[in-house]
Design a protein around this motif. Sequence first.
Motif, mmCIF file in Angstrom:
data_model
loop_
_atom_site.group_PDB
_atom_site.id
_atom_site.type_symbol
_atom_site.label_atom_id
_atom_site.label_comp_id
_atom_site.label_asym_id
_atom_site.label_seq_id
_atom_site.Cartn_x
_atom_site.Cartn_y
_atom_site.Cartn_z
ATOM 1 N N VAL A 3 11.030 5.790 -4.596
ATOM 2 C CA VAL A 3 9.870 5.076 -4.060
ATOM 3 C C VAL A 3 10.319 4.052 -3.026
ATOM 4 O O VAL A 3 9.801 4.002 -1.906
ATOM 5 C CB VAL A 3 9.064 4.390 -5.190
ATOM 6 N N GLU A 4 11.298 3.228 -3.373
ATOM 7 C CA GLU A 4 11.746 2.171 -2.455
ATOM 8 C C GLU A 4 12.379 2.745 -1.187
ATOM 9 O O GLU A 4 12.182 2.204 -0.104
ATOM 10 C CB GLU A 4 12.705 1.223 -3.169
ATOM 11 N N ARG A 5 13.102 3.829 -1.323
ATOM 12 C CA ARG A 5 13.697 4.482 -0.152
ATOM 13 C C ARG A 5 12.601 5.012 0.789
ATOM 14 O O ARG A 5 12.669 4.835 1.997
ATOM 15 C CB ARG A 5 14.630 5.610 -0.605
ATOM 16 N N ARG A 6 11.571 5.600 0.213
ATOM 17 C CA ARG A 6 10.472 6.127 1.027
ATOM 18 C C ARG A 6 9.642 5.016 1.658
ATOM 19 O O ARG A 6 9.177 5.137 2.787
ATOM 20 C CB ARG A 6 9.603 7.066 0.200
ATOM 21 N N VAL A 7 9.439 3.930 0.933
ATOM 22 C CA VAL A 7 8.716 2.781 1.497
ATOM 23 C C VAL A 7 9.483 2.236 2.701
ATOM 24 O O VAL A 7 8.902 1.987 3.759
ATOM 25 C CB VAL A 7 8.496 1.683 0.434
ATOM 26 N N ALA A 8 10.778 2.055 2.557
ATOM 27 C CA ALA A 8 11.597 1.538 3.661
ATOM 28 C C ALA A 8 11.528 2.469 4.866
ATOM 29 O O ALA A 8 11.398 2.005 6.015
ATOM 30 C CB ALA A 8 13.045 1.365 3.197
ATOM 31 N N ALA A 9 11.580 3.765 4.630
ATOM 32 C CA ALA A 9 11.507 4.737 5.732
ATOM 33 C C ALA A 9 10.145 4.671 6.418
ATOM 34 O O ALA A 9 10.049 4.722 7.643
ATOM 35 C CB ALA A 9 11.784 6.140 5.216
ATOM 36 N N ARG A 10 9.099 4.527 5.636
ATOM 37 C CA ARG A 10 7.754 4.454 6.213
ATOM 38 C C ARG A 10 7.601 3.205 7.071
ATOM 39 O O ARG A 10 7.072 3.249 8.173
ATOM 40 C CB ARG A 10 6.705 4.468 5.099
ATOM 41 N N LEU A 11 8.099 2.078 6.591
ATOM 42 C CA LEU A 11 8.003 0.839 7.362
ATOM 43 C C LEU A 11 8.826 0.930 8.641
ATOM 44 O O LEU A 11 8.423 0.416 9.694
ATOM 45 C CB LEU A 11 8.439 -0.350 6.514
ATOM 46 N N GLU A 12 9.965 1.577 8.572
ATOM 47 C CA GLU A 12 10.811 1.769 9.760
ATOM 48 C C GLU A 12 10.079 2.599 10.813
ATOM 49 O O GLU A 12 10.160 2.314 12.007
ATOM 50 C CB GLU A 12 12.130 2.434 9.365
ATOM 51 N N ARG A 13 9.369 3.626 10.394
ATOM 52 C CA ARG A 13 8.617 4.483 11.320
ATOM 53 C C ARG A 13 7.601 3.678 12.125
ATOM 54 O O ARG A 13 7.295 4.015 13.264
ATOM 55 C CB ARG A 13 7.864 5.567 10.551
ATOM 56 N N TYR A 72 0.844 -1.197 0.000
ATOM 57 C CA TYR A 72 0.000 0.000 0.000
ATOM 58 C C TYR A 72 0.883 1.253 0.000
ATOM 59 O O TYR A 72 0.628 2.201 -0.739
ATOM 60 C CB TYR A 72 -0.932 -0.010 1.210
ATOM 61 N N ALA A 73 1.930 1.250 0.813
ATOM 62 C CA ALA A 73 2.856 2.385 0.837
ATOM 63 C C ALA A 73 3.481 2.577 -0.541
ATOM 64 O O ALA A 73 3.583 3.700 -1.042
ATOM 65 C CB ALA A 73 3.941 2.164 1.898
ATOM 66 N N ARG A 74 3.895 1.490 -1.148
ATOM 67 C CA ARG A 74 4.491 1.560 -2.486
ATOM 68 C C ARG A 74 3.488 2.152 -3.483
ATOM 69 O O ARG A 74 3.830 3.027 -4.288
ATOM 70 C CB ARG A 74 4.953 0.176 -2.920
ATOM 71 N N ALA A 75 2.246 1.699 -3.439
ATOM 72 C CA ALA A 75 1.220 2.227 -4.344
ATOM 73 C C ALA A 75 0.996 3.714 -4.094
ATOM 74 O O ALA A 75 0.801 4.486 -5.040
ATOM 75 C CB ALA A 75 -0.086 1.453 -4.166
ATOM 76 N N THR A 76 1.039 4.119 -2.838
ATOM 77 C CA THR A 76 0.876 5.531 -2.496
ATOM 78 C C THR A 76 1.984 6.364 -3.121
ATOM 79 O O THR A 76 1.729 7.391 -3.767
ATOM 80 C CB THR A 76 0.874 5.712 -0.963
ATOM 81 N N PHE A 77 3.222 5.931 -2.956
ATOM 82 C CA PHE A 77 4.348 6.688 -3.511
ATOM 83 C C PHE A 77 4.375 6.634 -5.042
ATOM 84 O O PHE A 77 4.761 7.594 -5.690
ATOM 85 C CB PHE A 77 5.673 6.207 -2.921
ATOM 86 N N ARG A 78 3.962 5.530 -5.600
ATOM 87 C CA ARG A 78 3.922 5.438 -7.067
ATOM 88 C C ARG A 78 2.825 6.312 -7.665
ATOM 89 O O ARG A 78 2.866 6.636 -8.845
ATOM 90 C CB ARG A 78 3.736 3.990 -7.503
ATOM 91 N N SER A 79 1.857 6.708 -6.860
ATOM 92 C CA SER A 79 0.779 7.582 -7.329
ATOM 93 C C SER A 79 1.151 9.050 -7.234
ATOM 94 O O SER A 79 0.364 9.918 -7.619
ATOM 95 C CB SER A 79 -0.487 7.331 -6.499
ATOM 96 N N ASN A 80 2.319 9.332 -6.706
ATOM 97 C CA ASN A 80 2.761 10.711 -6.530
ATOM 98 C C ASN A 80 2.844 11.438 -7.877
ATOM 99 O O ASN A 80 3.248 10.866 -8.872
ATOM 100 C CB ASN A 80 4.139 10.708 -5.861
ATOM 101 N N ILE A 81 2.444 12.693 -7.889
ATOM 102 C CA ILE A 81 2.594 13.543 -9.074
ATOM 103 C C ILE A 81 3.325 14.793 -8.625
ATOM 104 O O ILE A 81 2.855 15.469 -7.711
ATOM 105 C CB ILE A 81 1.236 13.901 -9.699
ATOM 106 N N PRO A 82 4.469 15.114 -9.180
ATOM 107 C CA PRO A 82 5.122 14.410 -10.275
ATOM 108 C C PRO A 82 5.623 13.037 -9.828
ATOM 109 O O PRO A 82 5.879 12.809 -8.645
ATOM 110 C CB PRO A 82 6.286 15.325 -10.661
ATOM 111 N N HIS A 83 5.770 12.149 -10.789
ATOM 112 C CA HIS A 83 6.155 10.770 -10.500
ATOM 113 C C HIS A 83 7.548 10.698 -9.892
ATOM 114 O O HIS A 83 8.430 11.489 -10.204
ATOM 115 C CB HIS A 83 6.093 9.924 -11.784
#
Length: 153
Positions: free
Chosen positions: A44-54, A27-38
């Motif tokens: 994306v992967e760096r942000r997903v990892a940070a979100r999971l760490e939080r 879900y986090a990955r889908a959220t970041f992949r929906s970002n505009i601008p892309h």
Amino acid sequence: MSYEQLAIALCGYEHVVLPGLLQTEDYARATFRSNIPHLDEETVERRVAARLERQQILHKAEPVIASFVFSEAAVLSNLGGREVMRAQLSHLRSCAELDGVSIQILPLSREHHAGLNGPFVVLETPDHQHLAYTEAQRSSELISDPDEVSIQQ
């Protein structure tokens, strides 16, 4: 985010997406992949990892007391597709069983509420300072003035 890691309590409201502290990896990955601008895949992967760490603050020996309120629209969305949302909803149920976690879904039929101006988080530090945090796509704001924080609550 550093205040979030130190918080003894937090509460927040989201209206479009589910709170980051409750998101599955997909879900986090889908959220970041929906970002505009892309965003590029590395970002994306760096942000997903940070979100999971939080999310570790919900699983500590003495976890943060966390209250999450989000719009029914966030639950009804199909962000990431049906399988991603099915797994996300199952994950929400598991999160609701964690010590100190409260989850509430605000019905779409609600005419007015504290989150009409957008998502926010209010947190309490170990020295009992209350801070508010608001976030938009291209900006965020940490509010420490007690008079302003009380407006967010």
